[in-house]
Design an enzyme around this catalytic site. Structure first.
Site, PDB file in Angstrom:
ATOM      1  N   LYS A 130      -0.461   7.374   0.303  1.00 45.62           N
ATOM      2  CA  LYS A 130       0.292   8.113   1.321  1.00 45.62           C
ATOM      3  C   LYS A 130      -0.445   8.301   2.636  1.00 45.62           C
ATOM      4  O   LYS A 130      -0.173   9.226   3.410  1.00 45.62           O
ATOM      5  CB  LYS A 130       0.762   9.494   0.791  1.00 45.62           C
ATOM      6  N   SER A 131      -1.349   7.377   2.907  1.00 46.26           N
ATOM      7  CA  SER A 131      -2.144   7.477   4.133  1.00 46.26           C
ATOM      8  C   SER A 131      -1.754   6.434   5.176  1.00 46.26           C
ATOM      9  O   SER A 131      -2.459   6.253   6.161  1.00 46.26           O
ATOM     10  CB  SER A 131      -3.630   7.324   3.782  1.00 46.26           C
ATOM     11  N   GLY A 132      -0.650   5.727   4.928  1.00 45.38           N
ATOM     12  CA  GLY A 132      -0.222   4.704   5.888  1.00 45.38           C
ATOM     13  C   GLY A 132      -0.475   3.288   5.399  1.00 45.38           C
ATOM     14  O   GLY A 132      -0.556   2.354   6.205  1.00 45.38           O
ATOM     15  N   THR A 133      -0.544   3.117   4.094  1.00 48.36           N
ATOM     16  CA  THR A 133      -0.840   1.802   3.516  1.00 48.36           C
ATOM     17  C   THR A 133       0.175   0.739   3.920  1.00 48.36           C
ATOM     18  O   THR A 133      -0.198  -0.332   4.393  1.00 48.36           O
ATOM     19  CB  THR A 133      -0.840   1.885   1.968  1.00 48.36           C
ATOM     20  N   PHE A 192       7.978   3.129  13.229  1.00 46.76           N
ATOM     21  CA  PHE A 192       8.620   3.730  12.059  1.00 46.76           C
ATOM     22  C   PHE A 192      10.096   3.309  12.000  1.00 46.76           C
ATOM     23  O   PHE A 192      10.585   2.879  10.954  1.00 46.76           O
ATOM     24  CB  PHE A 192       8.493   5.259  12.126  1.00 46.76           C
ATOM     25  N   SER A 210       3.328  14.262   1.608  1.00 45.73           N
ATOM     26  CA  SER A 210       3.925  12.942   1.403  1.00 45.73           C
ATOM     27  C   SER A 210       3.850  12.541  -0.079  1.00 45.73           C
ATOM     28  O   SER A 210       4.812  12.005  -0.649  1.00 45.73           O
ATOM     29  CB  SER A 210       3.183  11.924   2.280  1.00 45.73           C
ATOM     30  N   ASN A 230      11.715   0.762  13.288  1.00 47.05           N
ATOM     31  CA  ASN A 230      11.981  -0.650  12.971  1.00 47.05           C
ATOM     32  C   ASN A 230      11.541  -1.032  11.565  1.00 47.05           C
ATOM     33  O   ASN A 230      12.210  -1.815  10.890  1.00 47.05           O
ATOM     34  CB  ASN A 230      11.340  -1.550  14.027  1.00 47.05           C
ATOM     35  N   ARG A 240       9.630   7.876   4.845  1.00 45.97           N
ATOM     36  CA  ARG A 240      10.243   9.208   4.716  1.00 45.97           C
ATOM     37  C   ARG A 240      10.379   9.874   6.082  1.00 45.97           C
ATOM     38  O   ARG A 240      11.448   9.958   6.641  1.00 45.97           O
ATOM     39  CB  ARG A 240       9.427  10.044   3.735  1.00 45.97           C
ATOM     40  N   HIS A 275      -5.615   0.858  -3.341  1.00 44.58           N
ATOM     41  CA  HIS A 275      -5.996   2.278  -3.322  1.00 44.58           C
ATOM     42  C   HIS A 275      -7.261   2.502  -4.148  1.00 44.58           C
ATOM     43  O   HIS A 275      -7.621   3.651  -4.411  1.00 44.58           O
ATOM     44  CB  HIS A 275      -4.900   3.135  -3.966  1.00 44.58           C
ATOM     45  N   ARG A 320      -5.822   9.658   6.470  1.00 46.24           N
ATOM     46  CA  ARG A 320      -4.829  10.541   7.093  1.00 46.24           C
ATOM     47  C   ARG A 320      -5.195  11.977   6.769  1.00 46.24           C
ATOM     48  O   ARG A 320      -5.813  12.232   5.705  1.00 46.24           O
ATOM     49  CB  ARG A 320      -3.458  10.209   6.508  1.00 46.24           C
TER      50      ARG A 320
HETATM   51  P1  A3P Z   1       5.601  10.507   5.036  1.00 50.57           P
HETATM   52  O1  A3P Z   1       5.927  10.625   3.583  1.00 50.57           O
HETATM   53  O2  A3P Z   1       4.837  11.682   5.573  1.00 50.57           O
HETATM   54  O3  A3P Z   1       6.799  10.202   5.879  1.00 50.57           O
HETATM   55  P2  A3P Z   1       1.753   4.881   2.101  1.00 50.57           P
HETATM   56  O4  A3P Z   1       2.229   3.603   2.698  1.00 50.57           O
HETATM   57  O5  A3P Z   1       0.258   4.971   2.018  1.00 50.57           O
HETATM   58  O6  A3P Z   1       2.449   5.175   0.830  1.00 50.57           O
HETATM   59  O7  A3P Z   1       2.116   6.035   3.146  1.00 50.57           O
HETATM   60  C1  A3P Z   1       3.443   6.403   3.354  1.00 50.57           C
HETATM   61  C2  A3P Z   1       3.498   7.291   4.562  1.00 50.57           C
HETATM   62  O8  A3P Z   1       3.288   6.505   5.746  1.00 50.57           O
HETATM   63  C3  A3P Z   1       4.861   7.965   4.702  1.00 50.57           C
HETATM   64  O9  A3P Z   1       4.607   9.265   5.230  1.00 50.57           O
HETATM   65  C4  A3P Z   1       5.541   7.041   5.695  1.00 50.57           C
HETATM   66  O10 A3P Z   1       6.615   7.632   6.374  1.00 50.57           O
HETATM   67  C5  A3P Z   1       4.381   6.719   6.625  1.00 50.57           C
HETATM   68  N1  A3P Z   1       4.655   5.510   7.420  1.00 50.57           N
HETATM   69  C6  A3P Z   1       4.973   4.274   6.978  1.00 50.57           C
HETATM   70  N2  A3P Z   1       5.211   3.459   8.019  1.00 50.57           N
HETATM   71  C7  A3P Z   1       5.028   4.184   9.139  1.00 50.57           C
HETATM   72  C8  A3P Z   1       5.157   3.904  10.541  1.00 50.57           C
HETATM   73  N3  A3P Z   1       5.514   2.713  10.981  1.00 50.57           N
HETATM   74  N4  A3P Z   1       4.887   4.914  11.415  1.00 50.57           N
HETATM   75  C9  A3P Z   1       4.517   6.124  10.977  1.00 50.57           C
HETATM   76  N5  A3P Z   1       4.410   6.460   9.670  1.00 50.57           N
HETATM   77  C10 A3P Z   1       4.671   5.500   8.766  1.00 50.57           C
END
Ligand code: A3P
Length: 294
Positions: A50-53, A226, A135, A228, A254, A105, A127
């Site tokens: 949940k860190s932007g993977t 986000f 998240s 797109n 999300r 991870h 993050r």
């Molecule tokens: P949230 O649940 O806070 O919305 P991971 O990919 O590590 O599982 O992380 C998912 C998180 O990254 C989610 O956070 C998701 O919305 C966010 N995320 C994915 N793509 C993104 C983007 N293009 N811009 C910003 N956040 C993004």
């Protein structure tokens, strides 16, 4: 735990060499990790969940996509840059031309030993952990292989104790950071990507030795917003779907904002979190951004 990816069960977490893991994992695949063959040209995205993977996974896919961004790619991002520690039958990376792209991870202690030869490249995205916790809480409702928490308070406690898939956020970030000299690695904060995605993409291109003209960088930024990514079936993970995920709930894409924790934490939870963060992270000089102030 699972015999194959489509055969997972929602089981209680199990302990694999000191790391809590969920039923999506197989011991067989995890056992392969230590001596996994790493090539000098490989690129790894490493994150705590949940860190932007999947954001970084998408950007990586676009950076190495030599065709036109609109028409050139037919596969989903998770095919182009697959999960290292998950064995998915349809995805074979052995015969891929360089550079092979991976996301993982895995905590420091479970990463392939060969990554320490310092040639393969590692991008570690982190993050702020309050937003990670929120998240991850929602992700537990979405992912069928994770137990649905009773409420946010119960989940936060489990998160702080590392009683979640991939164990403790604190240990993950600290161990990767403290062992950074062993790798060819850069650290990138999720929040800095939100604040200036173009700067982040330029940083990745430089690190990856993939110079790009301004127009191409702008196209990558545009495709990785986000909005797109959420619309694009190649990047929004909707095709990963059932049975792993409950498609009726908000999934990977999300909210994608900085500071959602403010809508979830009570004052008492925030105080407790701050104390623990201060105690565990005070020796780590990474910059954490907790809110989106101009
Ligand atoms: P949230 O649940 O806070 O919305 P991971 O990919 O590590 O599982 O992380 C998912 C998180 O990254 C989610 O956070 C998701 O919305 C966010 N995320 C994915 N793509 C993104 C983007 N293009 N811009 C910003 N956040 C993004």
């Amino acid at each position: 735990m699972a015999d194959s990816e489509s055969d997972f069960q929602t089981v209680r977490l199990f302990n694999y060499k000191g790391c809590k893991m969920s039923g999506i994992h197989t011991i067989e695949r995890l056992d392969q990790m230590e001596n996994y063959e790493v090539r000098d040209s490989d690129v790894f995205v490493v994150t705590y969940p949940k860190s932007g993977t999947i954001w970084m996974q998408t950007i990586l896919m676009y950076i190495f996509m030599d065709d036109d961004l609109q028409t050139g790619e037919t596969k989903a991002s998770f095919f182009k840059a697959p999960w290292l520690e998950l064995s998915i039958k349809e995805i074979n990376t052995d015969d891929r031309p360089p550079p092979r792209l991976f996301v993982t991870h895995l905590p420091y202690q479970l990463i392939p030993k060969a990554l320490k030869n310092k040639k393969a490249k590692v991008i570690y995205v982190y993050r702020n952990p309050k937003d990670v916790a929120v998240s991850y809480y929602h992700f537990h409702k979405f992912a069928n292989y994770l137990e649905t928490p009773e409420n946010f308070g119960a989940f936060l406690q489990a998160f702080l104790e590392g009683q979640v898939d991939y164990d403790s956020w604190f240990d993950h970030v600290k161990n990767w950071y403290n062992h950074r000299e062993e790798f060819n690695i850069i650290f990138q904060s999720y929040e800095e990507m939100i604040k200036d995605l173009k700067m982040a993409v330029l940083k990745f291109c430089k690190f990856l030795g993939k110079p790009m003209d301004d127009k191409s960088v702008d196209a990558i930024v545009e495709h990785s917003t986000f909005k797109n990514m959420k619309l694009n079936p190649k990047t929004n993970y909707e095709t990963a779907g059932f049975p792993l995920f409950n498609s009726s709930l908000p999934g990977f894409m999300r909210r994608g904002i900085i500071g959602d924790w403010k809508n979830n934490f009570t004052v008492a939870q925030n105080d407790m979190f701050n104390n623990i963060f201060q105690e565990k992270m005070n020796a780590i000089p990474l910059k954490f951004i907790w809110e989106n102030v101009a």
